[in-house]
Design an enzyme around this catalytic site. Sequence first.
Site, short mmCIF file in Angstrom:
data_model
loop_
_atom_site.label_atom_id
_atom_site.label_comp_id
_atom_site.label_asym_id
_atom_site.label_seq_id
_atom_site.Cartn_x
_atom_site.Cartn_y
_atom_site.Cartn_z
N LYS A 1 0.86 -1.21 0.00
CA LYS A 1 0.00 0.00 0.00
C LYS A 1 0.87 1.23 0.00
O LYS A 1 2.03 1.22 0.41
CB LYS A 1 -0.94 0.03 1.19
CG LYS A 1 -0.29 0.03 2.59
CD LYS A 1 0.12 1.38 3.13
CE LYS A 1 0.83 1.28 4.47
NZ LYS A 1 1.58 2.45 4.89
N ALA B 1 10.13 -3.30 6.19
CA ALA B 1 10.19 -2.11 7.06
C ALA B 1 10.26 -0.84 6.23
O ALA B 1 10.98 0.10 6.55
CB ALA B 1 11.36 -2.18 8.05
N ALA C 1 3.57 -1.54 4.23
CA ALA C 1 2.72 -2.55 4.87
C ALA C 1 3.06 -3.97 4.45
O ALA C 1 2.19 -4.84 4.34
CB ALA C 1 1.23 -2.27 4.62
N GLY C 2 4.34 -4.25 4.24
CA GLY C 2 4.77 -5.60 3.86
C GLY C 2 4.49 -6.63 4.95
O GLY C 2 4.00 -7.72 4.67
N GLY C 3 4.78 -6.28 6.20
CA GLY C 3 4.51 -7.20 7.30
C GLY C 3 3.01 -7.42 7.46
O GLY C 3 2.55 -8.55 7.69
N SER C 4 2.25 -6.34 7.32
CA SER C 4 0.79 -6.44 7.42
C SER C 4 0.25 -7.32 6.29
O SER C 4 -0.68 -8.11 6.51
CB SER C 4 0.15 -5.05 7.32
OG SER C 4 0.60 -4.24 8.37
N ASP D 1 -2.65 -1.66 10.12
CA ASP D 1 -2.71 -1.67 8.65
C ASP D 1 -3.17 -3.02 8.08
O ASP D 1 -3.35 -3.14 6.87
CB ASP D 1 -1.33 -1.37 8.04
CG ASP D 1 -0.90 0.07 8.24
OD1 ASP D 1 -1.74 0.89 8.67
OD2 ASP D 1 0.28 0.37 7.96
O1 C5P Z 1 -0.73 -1.16 14.78
P1 C5P Z 1 0.72 -1.41 14.55
O2 C5P Z 1 1.25 -2.56 15.37
O3 C5P Z 1 1.08 -1.53 13.10
O4 C5P Z 1 1.46 -0.11 15.05
C1 C5P Z 1 2.85 -0.07 15.20
C2 C5P Z 1 3.22 1.13 16.04
O5 C5P Z 1 2.98 2.34 15.28
C3 C5P Z 1 2.40 1.31 17.29
O6 C5P Z 1 2.98 0.60 18.37
C4 C5P Z 1 2.48 2.81 17.52
O7 C5P Z 1 3.74 3.17 18.09
C5 C5P Z 1 2.47 3.36 16.12
N1 C5P Z 1 1.12 3.72 15.66
C6 C5P Z 1 0.51 4.85 16.20
N2 C5P Z 1 -0.75 5.20 15.80
C7 C5P Z 1 -1.39 4.48 14.85
C8 C5P Z 1 -0.78 3.34 14.27
C9 C5P Z 1 0.48 2.98 14.71
O8 C5P Z 1 1.08 5.52 17.06
N3 C5P Z 1 -2.59 4.87 14.45
#
Ligand code: C5P
Length: 301
Positions: free
Chosen positions: A14, A101, A105-108, A141
């Site tokens: 994405k 990384a 959104a490769g991991g997602s 994501d």
């Molecule tokens: O949801 P995900 O595990 O992908 O998020 C990774 C990190 O990105 C979260 O731990 C947070 O630090 C940050 N994040 C955020 N606000 C969001 C999405 C992600 O602060 N809406």
Amino acid sequence: MSATESVRVRVPAKVNVQLAVGAARPDGFHDLANVFLAVGLYDEITVTPADELRITCTGPDAAQVPLDRTNLAARAALALAQRHGIDPRVHIHIAKDIPVAGGMAGGSADGAGALLACDTLWSLDTSRDELLAICAELGSDVPFSLIGGAALGTGRGEQLTPLAVGGDFHWVFAVADGGLSTPTVFREFDRRTEGTPVPAPSADPALLEALRTGDATALAGALSNDLQPAALTLRPSLADTLAAGTAAGALASLVSGSGPTTAFLTKDPDAAKEVAEALHTSGTCRTARVASSPAKGATVV
Ligand code: C5P
């Protein structure tokens, strides 16, 4: 399908064409108005019955992919198996083409792909809503990786409203050396905005209209990413990449999500090829990839 067959799922990357970030919430996440667009760079996830849960990965960045239970693909298989009281005895193979990384959104994608693949392999027929709920538990994501196309993500990005897209958009993605940690980029956003009021995030009507009509020039004028200043502070060299793509004729350039991949919108596929070649020779990125959007979400192939 017999129990010994494999299931293969293709999942897109994405780009965030708008990433509006609000203030940090008490739970540490940020409220977002996150306009996701799926692009035609894909990981393929293959699941095969095995004695125990095991992950392998191939592809140019495979060495950077964790093969333990922190991998979102493993977490997806475990979450689905736990809900149904079964053992996740499966070999998950990730053929990785999405930058690792990289803010794409490769991991997602791997989480959503493994979820759909295991659901199919185990003939569980889990409803779409329940799959989306599991995706949201795995990461902000991940639900979008399942649905693909284009969508507005609110909340922490996991609450999706699908969006209409009236045409194809042509992109170049410049892949940087090394990754950027999403939490670190959000922390830098917090540092930069400390002491100033952060407005509540909202989707830009002009951007939604540009998507709806398939107008690349209008979309170029509306692209925005509130995480970009933070990503540029953490990785100043990305400014050179953005400048190289703009000089090569991109309609607009921006950091993809939390970076360090940079995205360049072009007027047509030929322009995308030219911008990719210019970025290749500029020495400001590791590699440049051409892809168009929208792309379908996770799909059994
Ligand atoms: O949801 P995900 O595990 O992908 O998020 C990774 C990190 O990105 C979260 O731990 C947070 O630090 C940050 N994040 C955020 N606000 C969001 C999405 C992600 O602060 N809406």
